[in-house]
Design an enzyme around this catalytic site. Structure first.
Site, PDB file in Angstrom:
ATOM      1  CG  ASP A 111      -2.421  -1.219   1.483  1.00  0.00           C
ATOM      2  OD1 ASP A 111      -1.700  -2.050   0.732  1.00  0.00           O
ATOM      3  OD2 ASP A 111      -3.026  -0.883   1.204  1.00  0.00           O
ATOM      4  CE  LYS A 122      -3.810  -4.080   0.905  1.00  0.00           C
ATOM      5  NZ  LYS A 122      -4.772  -3.419   1.650  1.00  0.00           N
ATOM      6  CB  CYS A 177      -1.963  -3.143   4.973  1.00  0.00           C
ATOM      7  SG  CYS A 177      -4.021  -2.183   5.233  1.00  0.00           S
TER       8      CYS A 177
HETATM    9  C1  VGL Z   1      -5.138   0.642   5.701  1.00  0.00           C
HETATM   10  C2  VGL Z   1      -6.424   1.375   7.280  1.00  0.00           C
HETATM   11  C3  VGL Z   1      -7.555   1.208   6.264  1.00  0.00           C
HETATM   12  C4  VGL Z   1      -3.109   0.110   5.150  1.00  0.00           C
HETATM   13  C5  VGL Z   1      -5.547   0.614   4.566  1.00  0.00           C
HETATM   14  O1  VGL Z   1      -2.324   0.595   4.471  1.00  0.00           O
HETATM   15  O2  VGL Z   1      -2.596   0.064   6.828  1.00  0.00           O
HETATM   16  N1  VGL Z   1      -4.930   1.050   7.045  1.00  0.00           N
HETATM   17  N2  VGL Z   1      -7.147   0.673   4.884  1.00  0.00           N
END
Ligand code: VGL
Ligand code: ZN
Length: 225
Positions: A24, A126, A171
Site C-alpha cells: 500500500d 484489495k 496492512c
Molecule cells: C490501511 C487502514 C485502512 C493500510 C488500509 O494500508 O494499512 N489501513 N486501509
C-alpha cells in the site's frame, strides 16, 4: 516492544524462492494524504533499492494496492455520527473506521510517483468489496475471501516473504500474520515500514505480537547483494 529491542537476522541471501511484498505505498497513506502515515514517504527510496536487489537476485516483487469503492463500509462517512478513528466491530469491518481513502480511480489510490512499480511482477488489489475491508494482502477481514496471493506465491514456489510498506500496524501486520498462517516464512523489514499507531501503543503491540507468533525481523542492510 521497541524496534531497537528486536533481534535481527544477519547476512541474508535472496533467491528465486523469496518474494518482496510492498504494501500500500499509495498517495493517501503519505503525509498530506487522506489517511496519512507519518514519514510514509521516507521509506520510498529504500524500498526502491531493495526492489533492485530482488530483481537482480531473481526474487519476486509484488505490490498491494488498497482499492475501495466510493462509500466503502470501512469509511466513517458511511455512517451517521461516526468519526474516523473510532472503534467499530462488525463482520468484515473494523476494528477501526477510517477517513475516506484510496477510492478507486483517484489520485489518492495511485502509488506514490517516486515508487518504482516497473519491477513488480504482480499487483494485488484489495478492499474492493463495498461491505468488507481487507487489511491483509492474503485474505479479507471476513477471514473467508482470499485475494489469490497465496495461490500465486505457491505456484511460484515462494517459501520466504519479506514485507515492507504501509501501514506497519494495519496492512503490513495482518499480511504478515496471514502469510505465516499460510505456511510462509515471514521477515518483516522494520526500517522499510511506518505505522499509524492507532490506538496509541498499537505499533509496539503489533511488533510484540508478531514476534511472539514467530515472524522474523530484518533490516535492509542485512540483505546481501
Ligand atoms: C490501511 C487502514 C485502512 C493500510 C488500509 O494500508 O494499512 N489501513 N486501509
Ligand atoms: Zn483501506
Amino acid at each position: 516492544m521497541s524496534i531497537e529491542k528486536l533481534y535481527y537476522k544477519k547476512n541474508m541471501h535472496i533467491g528465486n524462492t523469496n518474494a518482496l511484498l510492498i504494501v500500500d505505498m499509495q498517495n493517501d497513506f503519505m503525509p498530506g494524504g487522506a489517511l496519512p502515515v507519518e514519514e510514509g514517504d521516507q521509506i520510498i527510496d529504500s524500498i526502491n533499492q531493495i526492489s533492485e536487489i530482488f530483481k537482480k537476485k531473481n526474487g519476486k516483487i509484488i505490490l498491494t494496492q488498497d482499492w475501495h469503492p466510493k462509500g466503502h463500509k470501512s469509511f466513517a462517512s458511511s455512517y451517521n455520527n461516526k468519526n474516523p478513528g473510532v472503534e467499530y466491530h462488525s463482520d468484515g469491518i473494523g476494528p477501526v473506521l477510517w477517513s475516506d481513502h484510496c477510492v478507486q480511480g483517484t489520485k489518492g489510490a495511485q502509488f506514490h510517483d517516486k515508487l518504482n512499480t516497473d519491477l513488480a511482477h504482480a499487483i494485488i488489489r484489495k478492499g474492493f468489496n463495498p461491505e468488507v475491508d481487507s487489511y491483509s494482502g492474503f485474505i479479507e477481514n471476513d477471514k473467508k475471501s482470499e485475494t489469490g496471493l497465496k495461490g500465486y506465491l505457491n505456484s511460484l514456489k515462494i517459501k520466504r516473504i519479506f514485507i515492507c510498506g504501509l501501514a506497519l500496524d494495519y496492512c503490513c501486520y495482518y499480511t504478515a500474520l496471514d502469510g505465516l498462517d499460510f505456511g510462509f516464512e515471514i521477515y518483516f523489514l522494520v526500517n522499510l515500514t511506518r505505522g499509524i499507531d492507532l490506538p496509541p501503543g498499537n505499533i509496539s503491540k503489533s511488533l510484540q505480537h508478531m514476534r511472539n507468533k514467530g515472524i522474523k525481523f530484518a533490516t535492509k542492510d542485512k540483505i546481501i547483494y
